[in-house]
Design an enzyme around this catalytic site. Sequence first.
Site, PDB file in Angstrom:
ATOM      1  N   PRO A   1       0.983  -0.957   0.128  1.00 37.74           N
ATOM      2  CA  PRO A   1       0.040   0.114   0.281  1.00 37.74           C
ATOM      3  C   PRO A   1       0.602   1.336   0.227  1.00 37.74           C
ATOM      4  O   PRO A   1       1.902   1.585   0.602  1.00 37.74           O
ATOM      5  CB  PRO A   1      -1.126   0.069   1.696  1.00 37.74           C
ATOM      6  N   CYS A   2       0.341   2.203  -0.886  1.00 38.53           N
ATOM      7  CA  CYS A   2       1.574   3.691  -1.112  1.00 38.53           C
ATOM      8  C   CYS A   2       1.165   4.934  -0.932  1.00 38.53           C
ATOM      9  O   CYS A   2       1.234   5.811  -0.417  1.00 38.53           O
ATOM     10  CB  CYS A   2       1.314   3.413  -2.476  1.00 38.53           C
ATOM     11  N   GLN A   3      -0.334   4.665  -0.137  1.00 39.13           N
ATOM     12  CA  GLN A   3      -1.357   5.734   0.399  1.00 39.13           C
ATOM     13  C   GLN A   3      -0.610   6.310   1.317  1.00 39.13           C
ATOM     14  O   GLN A   3      -0.234   7.939   1.397  1.00 39.13           O
ATOM     15  CB  GLN A   3      -2.411   5.973   0.652  1.00 39.13           C
TER      16      GLN A   3
END
Length: 315
Positions: free
Chosen positions: A70-72
Amino acid sequence: MKVVSLFSGCGGLDLGFIRSGHDIIWANDNDADAVQTYMTNIGEHIKLGDIREIDSETIPDSDIIIGGFPCQGFSIANLKRSKEDERNKLYLEFYRIIHDKQPKFFVAENVKGLLSLEKGKVVELIADDFRKAGYRVSYSLFNCADYGVPQIRKRVIFFGIREDIDINIMFPQPTHSEKPEITGLKPWVTMSQALSHIPEPSEKCDIPNHVFSEYKVFSNKNFTGHRQVDPDKPSPTILARGNGGGGVVVIHHPNNHRRLSVRETAVIQTFPDDFVFLGSKTSCYRQIGNAVPPLFAEKIARQFSNIELFNTVLT
């Protein structure tokens, strides 16, 4: 090669590896809609659940582990990003499984913002972790438009090769260019070219997911979702902001008269026209925005496709 996929989402990265001849034997994601989409289009080998609650011993052995953790927390869209962001720590789950399973290779994907986080310290921290796990690690920034994707989408790709594997794997070379007259490569694929076969949603058609956000189109606001697009250029990045309780930013159609439909965003992301997305309209937009474009994933996967010729080295 046998592949385990982590943080699989709806399966963009996996689809590229499948197209390149690899066998996805196990996959995981914690988004129920994305898992249903994956199962409908790719296979039932995906498991719904929080990776933090999955023991490494229950994951099958494989030649390659792939995933876009996940890159948020890393994204430049998140101005408050920090190495203390809990979402950033999910890469440790990717690391844990690579450390425990010791695949021959791994491929990890993340956003451009990872390179500048804490002035580059975070990306090197991640690379060092993988090196300590027993891998030679390289990473580079790619623009998916340079590989035939009709979209300006810049992503960081990590390649990991286990230390005892005496093989070098190179990153794929671009096939397309903004300036083909100079590079000799094919020109970038434009939004208009990519969407030329998609009729208006109001026309009679049986194209799945061809529904669009009716949120008003603006042309005079300096915000990603309100900016007009140039039909003769690749699309701006297809985004996945928002969560189960919020909306997403949907790019304009190249005619700038409405927003892209779910199907059109999928086309821009290079999903096949018969790939069906399940869940609410917002969920479908989000799944697509989170995905790795399958065409780009295929170019990455091809770098591993001929390695089985070296079976004597890999065993």
